[in-house]
Design a protein around this motif. Sequence first.
Motif, PDB file in Angstrom:
ATOM      1  N   ASP A  45       0.836  -1.198   0.000  1.00  0.00           N
ATOM      2  CA  ASP A  45       0.000   0.000   0.000  1.00  0.00           C
ATOM      3  C   ASP A  45       0.875   1.253   0.000  1.00  0.00           C
ATOM      4  OD1 ASP A  45      -2.428   1.482   0.167  1.00  0.00           O
ATOM      5  OD2 ASP A  45      -2.128   1.715   2.322  1.00  0.00           O
ATOM      6  N   LEU A  46       1.952   1.216   0.765  1.00  0.00           N
ATOM      7  CA  LEU A  46       2.879   2.341   0.814  1.00  0.00           C
ATOM      8  C   LEU A  46       3.581   2.518  -0.524  1.00  0.00           C
ATOM      9  CD1 LEU A  46       4.406   4.554   2.326  1.00  0.00           C
ATOM     10  CD2 LEU A  46       5.972   2.793   3.188  1.00  0.00           C
ATOM     11  N   PHE A  47       3.969   1.423  -1.129  1.00  0.00           N
ATOM     12  CA  PHE A  47       4.655   1.462  -2.423  1.00  0.00           C
ATOM     13  C   PHE A  47       3.773   2.123  -3.483  1.00  0.00           C
ATOM     14  CE2 PHE A  47       5.769  -0.931  -6.426  1.00  0.00           C
ATOM     15  CZ  PHE A  47       6.950  -0.266  -6.663  1.00  0.00           C
ATOM     16  N   HIS A  48       2.503   1.749  -3.526  1.00  0.00           N
ATOM     17  CA  HIS A  48       1.585   2.340  -4.503  1.00  0.00           C
ATOM     18  C   HIS A  48       1.352   3.820  -4.199  1.00  0.00           C
ATOM     19  CE1 HIS A  48       0.074  -0.935  -7.146  1.00  0.00           C
ATOM     20  NE2 HIS A  48       0.618  -1.683  -6.202  1.00  0.00           N
ATOM     21  N   ALA A  49       1.321   4.170  -2.932  1.00  0.00           N
ATOM     22  CA  ALA A  49       1.157   5.579  -2.555  1.00  0.00           C
ATOM     23  C   ALA A  49       2.351   6.398  -3.011  1.00  0.00           C
ATOM     24  CB  ALA A  49       0.970   5.692  -1.039  1.00  0.00           C
TER      25      ALA A  49
END
Length: 217
Positions: A45-49
Amino acid sequence: MDRILDAAEELFSQRGIDQVMLKDVAEHVGVHSSLLRYYVRDKQDLFHAVLDQRTPLTSERRLAALNRYEQEHAGDLTIEGVLHAYLDAEPANGRLDDRGWRHFGALGARVTAARTGGEALLDAYFEPVMVRLICLLRKAQPSCRTEDILWSCHFLSGALAITLAGVRRSGAKTNNNCFNYDLPDAKNRLIAVAAAGLRDAHLSRNGARATPRRSAG
């Protein structure tokens, strides 16, 4: 959240997503790892953000630059002009040497080099830009085969990611000036190589490539 995204972007760009844990990002920011759970569900989720932070802006600016170039040079498009319009779209702050954008470039190189889970997101944002780029290159060089243009854009994308990341390979162990380049100069060199390659591919297909001249030395 901005500090978290910037820290994650830097670490992902340096190590790759597999080698970074949420606790590493928390330590880089200087907070407890439990705080990150308040903002993101997990590392993916952090990577996509992180990708979502700059990718839309980059795509929008490149698309606008290509459209503007076609309007201003209707009937007089050149390969170099199209590539400059595509590559010269600057970040919002106008600083090509901004660390965040350099990290984004390095991260882009990593994402395109391996199956990291970010390809779908990048494709969704950049496909309209690439379609527009291909269309304008066709207009600039109508005699060139679509296959050659597609390969040229493929190579250009990979070289651009490495260039934006500031990766210096050629000349690292020699005394020439390749090791210490600035980004605008690197972009100009990339455009020259890409344009020459596209023209050479067209000439080779038609059996008209010039015979290389021998060096005087």
